[in-house]
Structure formats: C-alpha cells, structure tokens
Design an enzyme around this catalytic site. Structure first.
Site, PDB file in Angstrom:
ATOM      1  N   ASP A 196       0.814  -1.209   0.000  1.00  0.00           N
ATOM      2  CA  ASP A 196       0.000   0.000   0.000  1.00  0.00           C
ATOM      3  C   ASP A 196       0.851   1.264   0.000  1.00  0.00           C
ATOM      4  O   ASP A 196       0.360   2.344  -0.330  1.00  0.00           O
ATOM      5  CB  ASP A 196      -0.924  -0.006   1.221  1.00  0.00           C
ATOM      6  CG  ASP A 196      -1.978   1.072   1.161  1.00  0.00           C
ATOM      7  OD1 ASP A 196      -2.678   1.159   0.132  1.00  0.00           O
ATOM      8  OD2 ASP A 196      -2.099   1.852   2.133  1.00  0.00           O
ATOM      9  N   LEU A 277      -9.199   6.210   0.433  1.00  0.00           N
ATOM     10  CA  LEU A 277      -9.176   7.234  -0.609  1.00  0.00           C
ATOM     11  C   LEU A 277      -7.789   7.429  -1.213  1.00  0.00           C
ATOM     12  O   LEU A 277      -7.587   8.354  -1.999  1.00  0.00           O
ATOM     13  CB  LEU A 277      -9.665   8.569  -0.038  1.00  0.00           C
ATOM     14  CG  LEU A 277     -11.120   8.582   0.446  1.00  0.00           C
ATOM     15  CD1 LEU A 277     -11.447   9.913   1.106  1.00  0.00           C
ATOM     16  CD2 LEU A 277     -12.083   8.323  -0.703  1.00  0.00           C
ATOM     17  N   ARG A 278      -6.849   6.561  -0.847  1.00  0.00           N
ATOM     18  CA  ARG A 278      -5.496   6.714  -1.370  1.00  0.00           C
ATOM     19  C   ARG A 278      -5.446   6.495  -2.876  1.00  0.00           C
ATOM     20  O   ARG A 278      -4.636   7.086  -3.575  1.00  0.00           O
ATOM     21  CB  ARG A 278      -4.544   5.760  -0.649  1.00  0.00           C
ATOM     22  CG  ARG A 278      -3.078   6.030  -0.919  1.00  0.00           C
ATOM     23  CD  ARG A 278      -2.183   5.269   0.036  1.00  0.00           C
ATOM     24  NE  ARG A 278      -2.207   5.859   1.365  1.00  0.00           N
ATOM     25  CZ  ARG A 278      -1.718   5.273   2.456  1.00  0.00           C
ATOM     26  NH1 ARG A 278      -1.201   4.067   2.363  1.00  0.00           N
ATOM     27  NH2 ARG A 278      -1.769   5.882   3.620  1.00  0.00           N
ATOM     28  N   GLY A 279      -6.345   5.664  -3.381  1.00  0.00           N
ATOM     29  CA  GLY A 279      -6.384   5.427  -4.820  1.00  0.00           C
ATOM     30  C   GLY A 279      -6.719   6.687  -5.592  1.00  0.00           C
ATOM     31  O   GLY A 279      -6.048   7.039  -6.570  1.00  0.00           O
TER      32      GLY A 279
END
Length: 339
Positions: A196, A277-279
């Site tokens: 990640d 919401l990192r995507g």
C-alpha cells in the site's frame, strides 16, 4: 571508479515502467514505484538509469543528511544553518540500493565504533536511510525483504523521519525518499502494508515480438563492449529527457485538476471497490504529473486513463469469483467509466 549506468533513453519498450519512474521523479508525493515481472526485463537497469536524468539538488554543505537549506532540520543541519547563513552546494539526487542482507544498523545507522574506541565519544554513523534522504531508495527482490526491515521502512515512510536509539544515543533525522522496489512475483508476494505504500505499480513482461527482442540484445551487447562509448551515443537523448523532467517540475504547480477529472478517478475507485481514498489521491497526483510532462495546463480524461492502471492495479481486493488479472479488471472498469 563508478560504473557507467545503461542510458535510460536506450531502454527498448517498457513504456509503462519508464512513465511510472518519470512521474515519481517529477512529483515524489505520488509515492513509490513497484516493478514486478519476469527476470531480465530491465527493471533494475531502468532504476539505475534514472539517476543520470535527475536534476541536481541544493544541499547544506557538510551535512551528512543532504538537508534542504530551507525546509529540513536535523542534528547537523541545525548547527550548520545557524542564522540561516549556511553554505550550500549542488549535489546529485541520491539513488541508494538497500541489499536484502543488510543489517538493521546498516539501514538506520549506528554508533561509530572506531571513534568510540579511540576517543570515547558516542558519534552517530548515518545509515542507508540518511543517504537516501531527498532521493530514491531502491530494493531489488523487495518481496524477499525480511519482516523486521519491512516494519522499519513502514515506520519511516509514514513519518518521514528516522529515529535511532542506540546505547544511550538518541538521534532523529529527516528521511524522506521515494521507495522503488522490483521483484519476481513467482518468488513470493509482498506484505499488504508495504504494498500500500507504493503509489504506482508496473507489470513488465518479456517482449514477444522478434524485432524488439533483437534490438534489446543488440543494445545490451553494444553497452557491455564499450560502456562509455554507448553512453556517449545516447547522452543527447538522456539530456533531452532530463530537460523534460525539469520543465515538468516547474510546470507542475500550475497544472489544474478540474472536477471532471476528480469524478473520473472517484468513479473508477468505486467501480473497483478500492479501500480508502489513497487510490483517488494517487490517480489525481499522477494524472497531474502526466499533464505536466505532456506540457498541458489541465488534466484531461486522457491523463487519468494513462495513469489509472499504474495507480490502482495493486489496490484491488481479491475476488475468488473473478480469475482475471488486476490489469484486466482496471481496464474493464475504465471501459465502463469513460465514454
């Protein structure tokens, strides 16, 4: 004598890998790059070739951590920057290899035993994380990295600082770097926590067409026979790429990201069921950087589509009912989201 790296511009094909490395070279906040694929496909060659393209950085003269003369604060830098009149110099952006067999002391730093024995002083000897500050930390076969080093990297990557407590010595110094890892998926999977932390992921494959394979072998043979001569042949192309990276860095703050582009990124992540919401953030930053590299003033669907597979393929949940690869799933979602 330093070994002459294979020129970045001379790498045949592997456009996705070269794009990902160019993006993080322009905007390190995008995150690291994970390059997984077959052996002998130029993964480590591309990473080491990237070093020759990076614009030099201004650093505090004499600082072991290569501190930024304005933004950084470290044990040595604080003293050297007294009154903000520190002397500075221009240094190359570091690209540091982290060997799989490295000890924890070698990575984080430790007491200088020689000075401790001869003078009785406890002096900190910076490790690989200090050398990589403001640059790139490269781990070949990252999926084989020992768990205690993975935990260490996760802590430093999250905080941007390296904290060392050794035999009564306490040191805290900045350690912000772009993490680049490569490996062969057949040799083991990467821990989800570390996976990640990579902003972009690239799958590289052995070329299947005859002309490409022949050209790869021809260029590699020419490089092995005369490294300096081969590098000279490609110096102009590398210099052009370096100027392109510099121009993109200058242009990046002014590139606009319209709501339509953000909606595309969010719709893709919803369709794929990514966690958190990192995507979306990674897609937005990578698309903005791609627009800067293209000389554009605004992010378009074209830029979002170009970076979406890079930013999302490693963030998908496992679906036991869907045996298609992650890249195919991203492309399928893009076909539904984009007109």
């Amino acid at each position: 004598m330093a070994r002459t790296p294979f020129p970045f511009s001379a790498i045949v094909g592997q456009d996705e890998m070269k794009l990902a490395l160019s993006i993080v070279a322009v905007d390190p906040t995008v995150g690291g790059v994970l390059v997984f694929g077959d052996r002998g496909t130029g993964k480590s060659t591309a990473v080491r070739g990237l070093a020759g393209l990076l614009p030099p950085m201004k650093a505090v003269e004499g600082c072991a951590y290569g501190c930024d003369p304005i933004a950084d604060v470290c044990v040595e830098g604080c003293t050297l920057k007294a009154g903000r009149r520190a002397r500075t110099h221009v240094a190359p952006v570091p690209v540091v290899d982290l060997p799989l067999g490295a000890t924890e002391d070698r990575v984080v730093g430790a007491i200088d035993l020689e000075r401790a024995l001869t003078s009785g002083q406890k002096v900190f000897e910076p490790g690989l994380l200090a050398r990589a500050h403001r640059g790139f930390l490269y781990i070949d076969e990252v999926n084989l990295l020992e768990d205690h080093l993975v935990d260490l990297l996760l802590d430093v990557a999250a905080s941007g600082e390296n904290v060392v407590e050794r035999e009564g010595l306490s040191v805290r110094h900045p350690a912000r770097f772009v993490l680049i890892g490569s490996g062969n998926p057949e040799e083991g999977e990467l821990r989800p926590q570390l996976l990640d932390r990579f902003g972009l992921s690239v799958d590289v494959r052995t070329p299947t067409d005859l002309p490409t394979r022949v050209e790869v072998v021809r260029r590699r043979d020419a490089y092995e026979r005369d490294r300096e001569g081969f590098a000279a042949l490609w110096r102009r192309a590398d210099e052009a790429l370096s100027r392109s990276l510099k121009a993109a860095r200058r242009r990046l703050p002014d590139v606009a990201v319209p709501d339509a582009a953000l909606e595309r990124a969010a719709a893709l992540c919803l369709a794929l069921g990514t966690d958190g919401l990192r995507g979306e953030l990674t897609v937005m930053r990578a698309a903005r950087t791609k627009a800067a590299l293209d000389g554009r003033a605004e992010v378009t669907d074209e830029h979002v589509a170009a970076v979406a597979p890079l930013a999302l393929r490693h963030r998908l949940r496992r679906d036991p009912l869907d045996e298609t690869g992650s890249t195919a799933r991203v492309e399928r979602a893009m076909a539904d989201v984009f007109p």
